[in-house]
Enzyme design. Structure first.
Site, short mmCIF file in Angstrom:
data_model
loop_
_atom_site.label_atom_id
_atom_site.label_comp_id
_atom_site.label_asym_id
_atom_site.label_seq_id
_atom_site.Cartn_x
_atom_site.Cartn_y
_atom_site.Cartn_z
N ASP A 3 -10.50 -10.39 7.71
CA ASP A 3 -9.71 -9.18 7.76
C ASP A 3 -10.66 -7.96 8.22
O ASP A 3 -10.11 -7.09 8.97
CB ASP A 3 -9.34 -8.61 6.54
CG ASP A 3 -8.33 -7.55 6.38
OD1 ASP A 3 -7.54 -7.51 7.38
OD2 ASP A 3 -8.21 -6.84 5.42
N LYS A 58 -3.93 -12.33 11.90
CA LYS A 58 -5.27 -12.34 11.72
C LYS A 58 -5.69 -13.44 10.97
O LYS A 58 -6.62 -14.31 11.26
CB LYS A 58 -5.62 -10.92 11.22
CG LYS A 58 -5.73 -9.90 12.09
CD LYS A 58 -6.50 -8.79 11.39
CE LYS A 58 -6.46 -8.66 10.17
NZ LYS A 58 -5.25 -8.38 9.34
N THR A 59 -5.22 -13.57 9.68
CA THR A 59 -5.79 -14.89 8.78
C THR A 59 -5.32 -16.07 9.24
O THR A 59 -6.18 -16.91 9.30
CB THR A 59 -5.20 -14.40 7.50
OG1 THR A 59 -5.59 -13.32 6.98
CG2 THR A 59 -5.77 -15.55 6.49
N HIS A 91 -11.02 -3.77 11.99
CA HIS A 91 -10.12 -4.52 11.39
C HIS A 91 -9.50 -5.73 11.86
O HIS A 91 -8.70 -5.31 12.93
CB HIS A 91 -8.68 -3.54 11.03
CG HIS A 91 -7.62 -3.90 10.46
ND1 HIS A 91 -6.21 -3.83 10.60
CD2 HIS A 91 -7.56 -4.57 9.10
CE1 HIS A 91 -5.51 -4.15 9.59
NE2 HIS A 91 -6.39 -4.96 8.82
N ARG A 146 0.79 -12.57 -1.80
CA ARG A 146 -0.42 -12.51 -1.35
C ARG A 146 -1.11 -13.49 -1.95
O ARG A 146 -0.76 -13.75 -3.24
CB ARG A 146 -0.88 -11.26 -1.58
CG ARG A 146 -0.59 -10.17 -0.60
CD ARG A 146 -1.16 -10.21 0.66
NE ARG A 146 -0.74 -9.05 1.42
CZ ARG A 146 -1.35 -8.82 2.75
NH1 ARG A 146 -2.43 -9.54 3.07
NH2 ARG A 146 -0.87 -7.84 3.48
N ARG A 160 0.78 -1.09 0.00
CA ARG A 160 0.04 0.04 0.15
C ARG A 160 0.85 1.26 -0.12
O ARG A 160 1.93 1.36 0.40
CB ARG A 160 -0.80 0.09 1.14
CG ARG A 160 -1.87 -0.89 1.33
CD ARG A 160 -2.83 -0.92 2.61
NE ARG A 160 -1.95 -1.12 3.74
CZ ARG A 160 -1.53 -0.52 4.61
NH1 ARG A 160 -1.70 0.75 4.46
NH2 ARG A 160 -0.85 -0.67 5.70
N LYS A 173 -8.74 -1.91 0.40
CA LYS A 173 -8.65 -0.81 1.55
C LYS A 173 -9.42 0.44 1.60
O LYS A 173 -9.74 0.93 2.42
CB LYS A 173 -7.34 -0.87 2.06
CG LYS A 173 -6.54 -2.00 2.58
CD LYS A 173 -7.08 -2.58 3.74
CE LYS A 173 -6.52 -3.74 4.44
NZ LYS A 173 -7.23 -4.45 5.39
N SER A 225 -1.53 -6.01 9.21
CA SER A 225 -1.07 -7.05 8.29
C SER A 225 0.05 -7.92 8.79
O SER A 225 1.16 -7.14 9.23
CB SER A 225 -0.63 -6.59 6.78
OG SER A 225 -0.25 -7.63 5.96
#
Length: 534
Positions: free
Chosen positions: A260, A245-246, A223, A326, A63, A204, A241
């Site tokens: 997410d 989380k995932t 988030h 990713r 990003r 995003k 990130s």
């Protein structure tokens, strides 16, 4: 060349509403097979072994938060949290760049996807994503919620993204920070993305919109990832990130709600998306079997991964292009994913932090006041590759565990979270998925197996009834024993070869906490102000 039919589920709400006057082919709401075929035909990517579409995002593999701007105008002006996260731009500059982007898109083949964000019908928002590459259209279709085909003719978007990666801004003329731009006009309900092929900007930018709209309606926008057990025990996992989380929400013994972005309304928790966007650097079948399996599916896009020249097998441990490799895949590729994307109120909340100093305990129980403190603080480490120019983990503070996407002032989210915690009484845990035995460069990353054991013990209720000790510096309650985890791992000081060096590092981080929290002190009560390090 593969030719798509002239009309494919076209909406009656035409492109002229977005300032476009197309002179080339418009591809409306194409299906994944059609988009993969066109992406290959256009030279946008190649097929990796086992079927996923492999694409490269060029020089921008993360990003660009410094390139995000909101139009400063009434009435949204009074609500936006202005600063380095949400920078202002004049309406005139936005309109001028909008005309340029619209003209650029109008002369090329374009791809239109009409989609939803928000699994809860009460808060669901129709969106439109218009791109100049087939694979970005596939990404949008993968990540957001797909309407039924019969709905498409009458779809009218609440927000529209015009994404033109091959159009570059002129900062001197356009008022941007660089050639890359992510511009949002809340009143015109329009988003411009250009100068970057990184697909995460599409995802995003819509998250930022939900973070603006839903809290104003009393819905907590988060988030976080979320899953639910057989007894309806919902768990939330907050974190930036790379913090887990995932990984931690993809548990074969629990139902995945989403990986997410979620809302928390009076009815419970709901996913915003229809897909997952997982980091796959060093991914292994042994440690993360569900996510690994998605990277061997025709329905998945893999970004910036390196392929073997002969076999096209994914080289999961190769970070020569970026550490931010990713995989984007429909959430239903996870066998235990929730069909509805909705569940009840959380019983457990996990704040995930990748502590680059290596001094935070691997898991700790928080009081409601400490939960407010650590949520506003948002301590973690930015992980290499998720932003341009970042090559190694860097200690940082990201309020609400998602500062780059928070559109309102952090205390708006903090107040909502505290209100919901007080009403629904979940247990709140601080989980360090970062380093142990020393800081980054000296210590090692905490083992996923140990983190999973600690999280599972918390979710099962086993930890709540166990023995705790108070951390002498951070004041949080740390379990003395967790089945499957060596006791010394639970005491970060015991993992360092030099305890004095640990004390120095821990005191340094505690002082950083205190200094950073000063910006929120006047917005919270005395109990929250006193909830930080000793």
């Amino acid at each position: 060349m593969i030719q798509a039919p002239e009309k494919q589920a076209e909406s009656r709400f035409g492109l002229e509403h977005h300032g476009l006057q197309p002179t080339a082919t418009v591809h409306w709401n194409l299906t994944p097979p059609q988009l993969v075929e066109l992406a290959l035909d256009n030279g946008e990517g190649v097929l990796a072994s086992h079927g996923p579409l492999r694409v490269s995002t060029g020089k921008y593999t993360g990003r660009s938060p410094q390139d995000k701007f909101f139009v400063r105008q009434s009435p949204s002006d009074e609500n936006i949290w202005w600063g380095p996260v949400n920078q202002p731009i004049d309406r005139e500059k936005f309109d001028a760049l909008h005309k340029k982007v619209a003209a650029h898109l109008s002369k090329n083949d374009i791809y239109v996807q009409d989609l939803y964000v928000g699994a809860d019908p009460e808060y669901r928002m129709p969106i439109r994503v218009i791109t100049e590459q087939a694979w970005h259209s596939l990404f949008a279709r993968t990540m957001f919620i797909r309407p039924e085909r019969a709905e498409l003719a009458d779809m009218e978007p609440d927000f529209t993204i015009l994404q033109a990666p091959s159009y570059f801004a002129d900062p001197a003329v356009d008022g941007t920070a660089s050639e890359t731009f992510i511009l949002v006009d809340l009143e015109q309900r329009l988003i411009l993305v250009g100068g970057t092929e990184y697909a995460g900007e599409i995802k995003k930018s819509i998250f930022s919109i939900m973070n603006y709209q839903l809290p104003l309606d009393g819905v907590m926008s988060m988030h976080c990832s979320a899953n639910v057990g057989d007894e309806g025990d919902v768990a939330l996992f907050f974190g930036l990130s790379g913090t887990g989380k995932t990984t931690l929400s993809s548990d074969s013994t629990r139902t995945l709600i989403g990986d997410d972005e979620h809302g928390w309304s009076d009815a419970g928790v709901f996913n915003y998306e229809g897909g997952c966007y997982a980091k796959v650097i060093n991914l292994s079948e042994e440690a993360e079997p569900e996510i690994f399996a998605t990277t061997r599916s025709f329905r998945t896009i893999v970004e910036n991964v390196v392929l073997d020249d002969d076999t096209r097998e994914i080289q999961y441990d190769d970070d020569s292009l970026t550490e931010n490799t990713r995989a984007a895949y429909p959430i239903d590729l996870i066998p235990n994913a929730s069909p509805s994307g909705q569940a009840g109120h959380p019983r457990n909340i996990m704040f995930l932090t990748a502590d680059a100093f290596g001094v935070m305990p691997p898991i700790a129980r928080l009081t409601p006041a400490q939960a407010s403190y650590y949520f506003l603080l948002g301590y973690t480490a930015k992980v290499a590759g998720t932003e341009r120019g970042l090559t190694e983990p860097e200690a940082t503070f990201s309020t609400c565990f998602g500062a780059p996407f928070m559109t309102l002032h952090p205390t708006r989210y903090g107040d909502l979270l505290r209100e919901k915690i007080e009403r629904h009484q979940p247990s709140v845990w601080l989980v360090n998925t970062g380093w142990t035995g020393g800081p980054y460069g000296t210590g090692s990353r905490i083992k996923i197996a140990h983190t999973r054991a600690m999280v599972n013990a918390a979710l099962s209720g086993e930890l709540a009834g166990g023995e705790f000790r108070e951390d002498p510096i951070f004041g949080v309650q740390v379990p003395v024993h967790v089945a499957g985890v060596p006791d010394e791992v639970l005491d970060p000081r015991a993992t360092w070869d030099d305890p004095d060096a640990y004390d120095e590092r821990a005191a340094n981080l505690a002082n950083r906490f205190k200094e950073n929290f000063k910006q929120y002190a006047e917005h919270v009560d005395a109990e929250v102000r006193a909830a930080g390090p000793r």
